[in-house]
Motif scaffolding. Structure first.
Motif, mmCIF file in Angstrom:
data_model
loop_
_atom_site.group_PDB
_atom_site.id
_atom_site.type_symbol
_atom_site.label_atom_id
_atom_site.label_comp_id
_atom_site.label_asym_id
_atom_site.label_seq_id
_atom_site.Cartn_x
_atom_site.Cartn_y
_atom_site.Cartn_z
ATOM 1 N N ASN A 94 0.827 -1.228 -0.061
ATOM 2 C CA ASN A 94 0.040 -0.080 -0.090
ATOM 3 C C ASN A 94 0.848 1.334 -0.013
ATOM 4 O OD1 ASN A 94 -1.458 2.333 0.874
ATOM 5 N ND2 ASN A 94 -3.111 0.751 1.515
ATOM 6 N N LYS A 95 0.784 1.936 -1.045
ATOM 7 C CA LYS A 95 1.700 3.068 -1.164
ATOM 8 C C LYS A 95 1.522 4.136 -0.149
ATOM 9 C CE LYS A 95 2.282 2.946 -6.142
ATOM 10 N NZ LYS A 95 1.951 3.783 -7.356
ATOM 11 N N GLU A 96 0.343 4.309 0.301
ATOM 12 C CA GLU A 96 -0.101 5.505 1.596
ATOM 13 C C GLU A 96 0.694 4.976 2.788
ATOM 14 O OE1 GLU A 96 -4.183 6.303 1.535
ATOM 15 O OE2 GLU A 96 -4.102 7.295 -0.198
ATOM 16 N N LYS A 97 0.469 3.500 3.058
ATOM 17 C CA LYS A 97 1.108 3.100 4.393
ATOM 18 C C LYS A 97 2.706 2.929 4.004
ATOM 19 C CE LYS A 97 -3.116 1.941 5.802
ATOM 20 N NZ LYS A 97 -3.470 2.823 6.898
ATOM 21 N N VAL A 98 3.179 2.779 3.037
ATOM 22 C CA VAL A 98 4.663 2.939 2.839
ATOM 23 C C VAL A 98 5.036 4.227 3.105
ATOM 24 C CG1 VAL A 98 6.359 2.902 1.221
ATOM 25 C CG2 VAL A 98 4.709 0.637 1.317
ATOM 26 N N ALA A 99 4.223 5.355 2.683
ATOM 27 C CA ALA A 99 4.670 6.612 2.846
ATOM 28 C C ALA A 99 4.491 7.209 4.234
ATOM 29 C CB ALA A 99 3.740 7.544 1.920
ATOM 30 N N GLU A 100 3.812 6.300 5.067
ATOM 31 C CA GLU A 100 3.473 6.588 6.358
ATOM 32 C C GLU A 100 4.921 6.211 7.159
ATOM 33 O OE1 GLU A 100 0.123 5.716 9.869
ATOM 34 O OE2 GLU A 100 -0.542 5.432 7.803
ATOM 35 N N VAL A 101 5.030 4.964 6.863
ATOM 36 C CA VAL A 101 6.516 4.322 7.485
ATOM 37 C C VAL A 101 7.635 5.371 7.172
ATOM 38 C CG1 VAL A 101 8.049 2.535 7.525
ATOM 39 C CG2 VAL A 101 5.501 2.088 7.206
ATOM 40 N N ILE A 102 7.715 5.800 5.884
ATOM 41 C CA ILE A 102 8.885 6.746 5.542
ATOM 42 C C ILE A 102 8.801 7.947 6.135
ATOM 43 C CG2 ILE A 102 9.744 8.174 3.672
ATOM 44 C CD1 ILE A 102 9.199 5.786 1.695
ATOM 45 N N ALA A 103 7.383 8.631 6.481
ATOM 46 C CA ALA A 103 7.379 9.898 6.996
ATOM 47 C C ALA A 103 7.613 9.544 8.683
ATOM 48 C CB ALA A 103 6.203 10.285 7.142
#
Length: 323
Positions: free
Chosen positions: A264-273
């Motif tokens: 999930n791109k949004e969840k991956v972006a959340e981990v990165i943030a």
């Protein structure tokens, strides 16, 4: 900004000659093998491994035929490992080219990898380069152990920092260490100096891998997809540090995102943030520069010459590169 072509200047002739010798070392009487190996040659990257071999040799003595064989041996065994890796990972591309298994299927790819391994062994045995063969074979052993250790730990997502460093020491740093040791050994360096060059290469290799890990969290605009390590459930240093310094409930939530939502791109972006806001990037950068400095400290024990200066620049390139 350092450019690799500028660093190559002291060994430009050697690298050009090496290309011809490396092509010859892969030659076969089987037309299919020749087509595939020629295809592999077109995919050559930055030539950093041969550079480490030649520059290390130049620091320790006079570049000779044994040095060329050492560089070819490293490239043959490394190329074989990449071909096999693509089969294991079911990868369809490498460096912008279709992988061997994508074009010729897995059976052919495995056999090509085996062929390259055998060519490396024969190159060493034929010329009685037993020291070089021992150095590179130990690196291949370490790389295999590192890959398996990473696979084992990825299942549980329980990697601690010391395990992470053990993985990258084996998986990535061992190869660069073998390049530097091969270079030193090929010119008749003492066992002590060869070991020093091997330790130097290991430090550089660890710094190199940390830089790769930083790219994955959006440090620079590079070809590697941001968050790719997260999608593959790899625990790298920025994430390990961030998780170590967060409350248990938040730690569980982030691990759950990595374990169950990595596509999930949004969840991956959340981990990165999360990693970027938790100091993971800064900590990893600090450790990378620490290993770079340790590499420089080892180089100080060798006399100054143009090869040493270029090797120092190559070390800087590993931590300053944009891709």
């Amino acid at each position: 900004m350092l450019k690799l072509k500028d660093i190559q200047t002291p060994i430009a002739q050697e690298l050009e000659l090496f290309e011809g010798r490396f092509k010859e070392s892969m030659r076969s009487n089987v037309p299919l093998l020749n087509r595939i190996t020629q295809y592999l040659i077109k995919q050559k990257g930055k030539q950093m491994r041969p550079m480490f071999v030649f520059l290390s040799a130049g620091v320790c003595g006079t570049i000779n035929d044994s040095t060329y064989r050492g560089a070819s041996l490293v490239e043959l065994l490394h190329t074989a490992s990449l071909v096999h890796d693509d089969v294991v990972d079911n990868a369809n591309a490498r460096r912008g080219f279709f992988s061997i298994n994508a074009l010729w299927k897995n059976k052919v790819a495995v056999l090509v990898g085996d062929y390259l391994l055998s060519k490396g062994l024969l190159l060493s045995v034929t010329h009685e380069e037993h020291n070089l063969l021992k150095i590179v074979s130990e690196a291949v052993e370490q790389m295999s152990e590192g890959e398996l250790l990473q696979i084992e730990k990825a299942r549980k997502l329980d990697i601690e920092e010391h395990i992470y460093f053990e993985i990258i020491r084996k998986k990535t740093a061992s190869l660069i260490a073998s390049c530097c040791a091969c270079g030193a050994s090929s010119v008749g360096a003492s066992a002590e100096d060869t070991q020093l060059m091997q330790s130097f290469g290991e430090k550089v290799g660890i710094a190199f891998q940390i830089k790769d890990d930083l790219f994955d969290f959006g440090l620079d605009d590079v070809g590697k997809p941001v968050g790719n390590d997260i999608k593959e459930k790899k625990m790298t240093l920025p994430l390990i540090y961030a998780l170590r310094n967060t409350p248990t409930s938040e730690k569980r939530r982030i691990i759950n995102l990595v374990r169950n939502h990595s596509e999930n791109k949004e969840k991956v972006a959340e981990v990165i943030a999360f990693v970027r806001s938790s100091g993971g990037m800064e900590y990893a950068t600090e450790r990378m520069m620490q290993y770079q400095q340790e590499a420089f400290d080892i180089l100080k024990s060798f006399p100054d010459n143009r090869y040493k200066a270029a090797l120092e620049q190559l070390v800087r390139f590993t931590t300053e590169r944009k891709k």
